[in-house]
Design a protein around this motif. Sequence first.
Motif, mmCIF file in Angstrom:
data_model
loop_
_atom_site.group_PDB
_atom_site.id
_atom_site.type_symbol
_atom_site.label_atom_id
_atom_site.label_comp_id
_atom_site.label_asym_id
_atom_site.label_seq_id
_atom_site.Cartn_x
_atom_site.Cartn_y
_atom_site.Cartn_z
ATOM 1 N N ARG A 21 62.455 31.942 40.060
ATOM 2 C CA ARG A 21 61.779 30.954 39.206
ATOM 3 C C ARG A 21 60.263 31.109 39.300
ATOM 4 N N LEU A 22 59.758 31.229 40.499
ATOM 5 C CA LEU A 22 58.310 31.362 40.670
ATOM 6 C C LEU A 22 57.800 32.660 40.052
ATOM 7 N N GLY A 23 58.530 33.750 40.268
ATOM 8 C CA GLY A 23 58.076 35.045 39.778
ATOM 9 C C GLY A 23 58.220 35.238 38.291
ATOM 10 N N ALA A 24 59.036 34.397 37.639
ATOM 11 C CA ALA A 24 59.245 34.542 36.197
ATOM 12 C C ALA A 24 58.068 34.041 35.375
ATOM 13 N N ASP A 25 57.199 33.236 35.969
ATOM 14 C CA ASP A 25 56.069 32.644 35.250
ATOM 15 C C ASP A 25 54.776 33.296 35.736
ATOM 16 N N PRO A 26 54.084 34.061 34.875
ATOM 17 C CA PRO A 26 52.864 34.750 35.319
ATOM 18 C C PRO A 26 51.744 33.807 35.737
ATOM 19 N N ARG A 27 51.865 32.516 35.397
ATOM 20 C CA ARG A 27 50.853 31.571 35.877
ATOM 21 C C ARG A 27 50.969 31.359 37.385
ATOM 22 N N ASN A 28 52.137 31.660 37.942
ATOM 23 C CA ASN A 28 52.373 31.401 39.361
ATOM 24 C C ASN A 28 51.947 32.554 40.257
ATOM 25 N N THR A 29 52.198 33.754 39.801
ATOM 26 C CA THR A 29 51.817 34.908 40.616
ATOM 27 C C THR A 29 51.893 36.151 39.754
ATOM 28 N N ASN A 30 51.186 37.194 40.159
ATOM 29 C CA ASN A 30 51.186 38.434 39.411
ATOM 30 C C ASN A 30 52.373 39.307 39.820
ATOM 31 N N TYR A 31 52.596 40.379 39.076
ATOM 32 C CA TYR A 31 53.719 41.269 39.354
ATOM 33 C C TYR A 31 53.613 41.809 40.782
ATOM 34 N N CYS A 150 39.143 19.186 44.320
ATOM 35 C CA CYS A 150 40.344 19.338 43.503
ATOM 36 C C CYS A 150 41.559 18.680 44.155
ATOM 37 N N PHE A 151 41.712 18.838 45.463
ATOM 38 C CA PHE A 151 42.963 18.446 46.120
ATOM 39 C C PHE A 151 42.817 17.322 47.145
ATOM 40 N N GLY A 152 41.588 16.923 47.450
ATOM 41 C CA GLY A 152 41.434 15.979 48.553
ATOM 42 C C GLY A 152 41.822 16.649 49.854
ATOM 43 N N ASP A 153 42.572 15.917 50.699
ATOM 44 C CA ASP A 153 42.952 16.516 51.980
ATOM 45 C C ASP A 153 44.379 17.063 51.968
ATOM 46 N N SER A 154 44.983 17.143 50.762
ATOM 47 C CA SER A 154 46.363 17.634 50.697
ATOM 48 C C SER A 154 46.436 19.161 50.717
ATOM 49 N N VAL A 155 45.316 19.803 50.437
ATOM 50 C CA VAL A 155 45.255 21.268 50.474
ATOM 51 C C VAL A 155 43.985 21.643 51.231
ATOM 52 N N ALA A 203 57.976 22.774 44.877
ATOM 53 C CA ALA A 203 57.214 21.696 44.230
ATOM 54 C C ALA A 203 55.773 21.684 44.721
ATOM 55 N N ASN A 204 55.561 21.906 45.999
ATOM 56 C CA ASN A 204 54.199 21.921 46.540
ATOM 57 C C ASN A 204 53.401 23.107 45.998
ATOM 58 N N ALA A 205 54.053 24.266 45.900
ATOM 59 C CA ALA A 205 53.362 25.432 45.353
ATOM 60 C C ALA A 205 52.956 25.185 43.899
ATOM 61 N N LEU A 206 53.890 24.637 43.111
ATOM 62 C CA LEU A 206 53.584 24.366 41.708
ATOM 63 C C LEU A 206 52.546 23.262 41.568
ATOM 64 N N HIS A 207 52.560 22.295 42.474
ATOM 65 C CA HIS A 207 51.537 21.244 42.462
ATOM 66 C C HIS A 207 50.149 21.849 42.662
ATOM 67 N N ILE A 208 50.019 22.759 43.603
ATOM 68 C CA ILE A 208 48.717 23.395 43.839
ATOM 69 C C ILE A 208 48.274 24.171 42.599
ATOM 70 N N ILE A 209 49.186 24.940 42.030
ATOM 71 C CA ILE A 209 48.840 25.786 40.885
ATOM 72 C C ILE A 209 48.462 24.941 39.674
ATOM 73 N N ARG A 210 49.288 23.959 39.330
ATOM 74 C CA ARG A 210 49.031 23.159 38.129
ATOM 75 C C ARG A 210 47.819 22.242 38.320
ATOM 76 N N THR A 211 47.618 21.751 39.534
ATOM 77 C CA THR A 211 46.435 20.919 39.783
ATOM 78 C C THR A 211 45.169 21.742 39.636
ATOM 79 N N ALA A 212 45.203 22.971 40.134
ATOM 80 C CA ALA A 212 44.043 23.853 39.980
ATOM 81 C C ALA A 212 43.797 24.168 38.510
ATOM 82 N N GLU A 213 44.858 24.414 37.754
ATOM 83 C CA GLU A 213 44.703 24.675 36.318
ATOM 84 C C GLU A 213 44.042 23.498 35.619
#
Length: 684
Positions: A21-31, A150-155, A203-213
Motif C-alpha cells: 500500500r505504501l509503495g503503490a503511491d509515489p507520494r509516500n516513497t520513491n521506487y 509543522c508537527f509540534g512535538d509529535s515528530v 497511519a503515523n507514516a501517512l500522517h507525517i506525509i500528508r501533514t507535511a504536504e
Amino acid sequence: MPSPLPPLHPEAAALLTRSHRLGADPRNTNYAGGNTSAKGTAADPATGGDVELMWVKGSGGDLGTLRPEGLAALRLDRLHALKDVYRGVEHEDEMVAAFDYCLHGRGGAAPSIDTAMHGLVDAAHVDHLHPDSGIAIACAADGEKLTAECFGDSVVWVPWRRPGFQLGLDIAAVKEANPQAVGCVLGGHGITAWGATSAECEANALHIIRTAEAFLAERGRPEPFGPVLAGYEPLPEAERRERAAALAPHIRAIASQDRPQAGHFNDADEVLDFTSRAEHPRLAALGTSCPDHFLRTKVRPLVLDLPPDAEIDVAIARLKELHAEYREEYAAYYRRHADGDSPAMRGADPAVVLVPGIGMFSFGKDKQTARVAGEFYVNAINVMRGAEAVSSYTPIEESEKFRIEYWALEEAKLQRMPKPKPLATRVALVTGAGSGIGKAIAHRLAAEGACVIVADLNAANAEAVAADLGGPDTAVAVTVDVTSEEQIAAAFKAASLAFGGVDLVVNNAGISISKPLLETTAKDWDLQHDIMARGSFLVSREAARIMIAQGLGGDIVYIASKNAVFAGPNNIAYSATKADQAHQVRLLAAELGEHGIRVNGINPDGVVRGSGIFAAGWGAKRAAVYGVEEEKLGEFYAQRTLLKREVLPEHVANAVFALTGGDLTHTTGLHIPVDAGVAAAFLR
C-alpha cells in the motif's frame, strides 16, 4: 533447487500488505526507496522455544512489489547484542557484515544498511520512507524549526547522519526521549514512523506525509522557482518531441563516453516548469540531497543554458562544451574527497541532462534504470519546490554526498550485481518483427538484454510482440511501411525518445512474389523491390544517421536469402531483390566501417514453420513449383540440405545474435548461410 521458504509468519504477511500500500503511491516513497519492518514472536526450530524476530525489507527491494523472499528475518536478541561490540561511528561499516550473524534461518534477502534503524527502535513496526514532502522539510535551511512548526512535538528532528548503525542508535534514543512522538524527520534524508501495530505505524507514516504536504501547500509562497525566463517557455508538444528526438542521439553520446548507456526522455509538466524558471540553474547546481536520489542521478545534472528554439547545431555544440566542463568538474569533485581507500571513479558523464523547454534525458545501465533515474530527478524537483516554498533548499554537504556515492558498502553492492547481458544498453530496431523470423529475432535480442523497437506494418502484431517482450522498459511497437520515408523516420524518432537512439538494426521486412518471368508484372517487380531493396536502403540510411551521431558504432544486419546467390526457378522478382540486399551489405560495410558500424547479412532458406511469408501464400506457390504438398514443404527443404535439418525462425535469430553479441567484433561485410547446408548456395 533452493530450499523453499517456510510458511509466512502473520506479522510478515501484514508487513507485505502494508508495504504494498505504501509503495503503490509515489507520494509516500520513491521506487526502491525506504524500508519497512515488523517484529513478532516465532518458534525456534532448534530449541522449540519462542524467539523474538524482526522482518525487514532487504537490500535493493521495492516496497510496492515486495515479495516474501525480499524480506530479511533477524533475531532481535542478537541485533541488540551488537550494541556491546559496536566500536563507534568510525567503525560502523563493519556492523553490516555482523547483521549476517543475526539472521534467522536460511533464505530471504540480504539485510540493508537501515536494518539497525528498525531493529534498535523500541517499536513493533517501523516505516522509513522518502516522501517528497518530508524530504522538502528535511532539506530546508531551517528544517528543524519547520519540523516543530509543522508537527509540534509529535515528530522529532534528527540531524543529518549517514545511514548506518549510529543513525539507528540516534533514532532509538530520540524515540525513548520523546514518548509522545510518532516519528521523526531525518535531516537531508527522509522520515521514519513507528507504531505498536501495523495499522498504527502506517497511519503515523501517512500522517507525517500528508501533514507535511498540507504545510507546504498552505505556508508555501507562489512561484518558489522564480519567474518564467523569457524565451525558456516549453515548446508545443509536437515541436518539443521532434526536437527531443533530434537531440537524443547526441545527448546519449554525451552520457556514454565512459560506457554505453540506455536512455529515457521525460517532458512531464514538473520538468518543463522547473527548466523554464529563473532559479533552475542555481538549484540544479546544488544537486540532489536524499541518498536514494543522487546515487541514481549523480550529484547534479548537466543543464543546457540555451533557449529551446536555439539552432540544433548550436545546441549540440554547446552540449559538447558543457559536457567537457561537467567531466572536469566531476573529476575535481572526486579528487577533492577521495582517499587511498576510495573506489575508483566510476565515470564522469552525467546521468541526467536538462534541456529547457524540451525536457529531461536520463541514462542508466538499462531502460528501467534510466527511467527511474529520471523519476528520481522529478522527486528532487518536488523536494526543491517544497523547500524553496517555505525556506531555502539546502542539501547535505558535498563531502557527505561523496561519502555515500563512493561508500565501500555501496561499491560492494555494485560488485554483487549480476553481470550484464551481452546486449545490455543496446537498442535494436527490427523491421517485420510482428511475426515469423522478425518476431524470433526480437525475442532473442530482448532475451540477451537489448531494448527492442518492434516495427511492423501490422500494428496489432507489433503491439502483441512488444507486450510479450515485457512492455515499455524492454520494447515498444511502431507501425511502419518500409516504403515510406516518413514512417521510417518516425520509427527512428520513436526509438530515440524511448531509449535514446539506436545501435542495432535488422532489415527483415519483406514479401515474396513467386512467379515465372513471363507472369511477373512490372507492378510485381516494383512492389518486391520497394519493400525489400528500397525499404532496406531507407532503413539503413536512417539508422546510419543516428549511429554516426551517437559515436557508439553499431550493427546493421540484412536478412537476405539463399536466393541471393542461388538461381532458383520462378521467382525472378524475389531473388533479384535479395541479391540487391546482399550487395547493399557489402557496399555499406565498406562505407560505414570508419564509424565503427558493422554491416552483415544472413542467408536463410526453407524457413517454413512460423514464417509470415510462407503463411501468406509463398509456401503454396513454392510447393506447387516443387510438386509437393504444402504441409510437407518444410520436410522437402530439409531433405535437400546437407544436414537434413529443417530451418526455423529461431535459427535465424541465433545467427543475428552471433553477429551482434560481442564475439565477432572484427567482422563486417559477411553473409552467414542459415540453410542447413545448400551446396549450390555456398559463398564463393
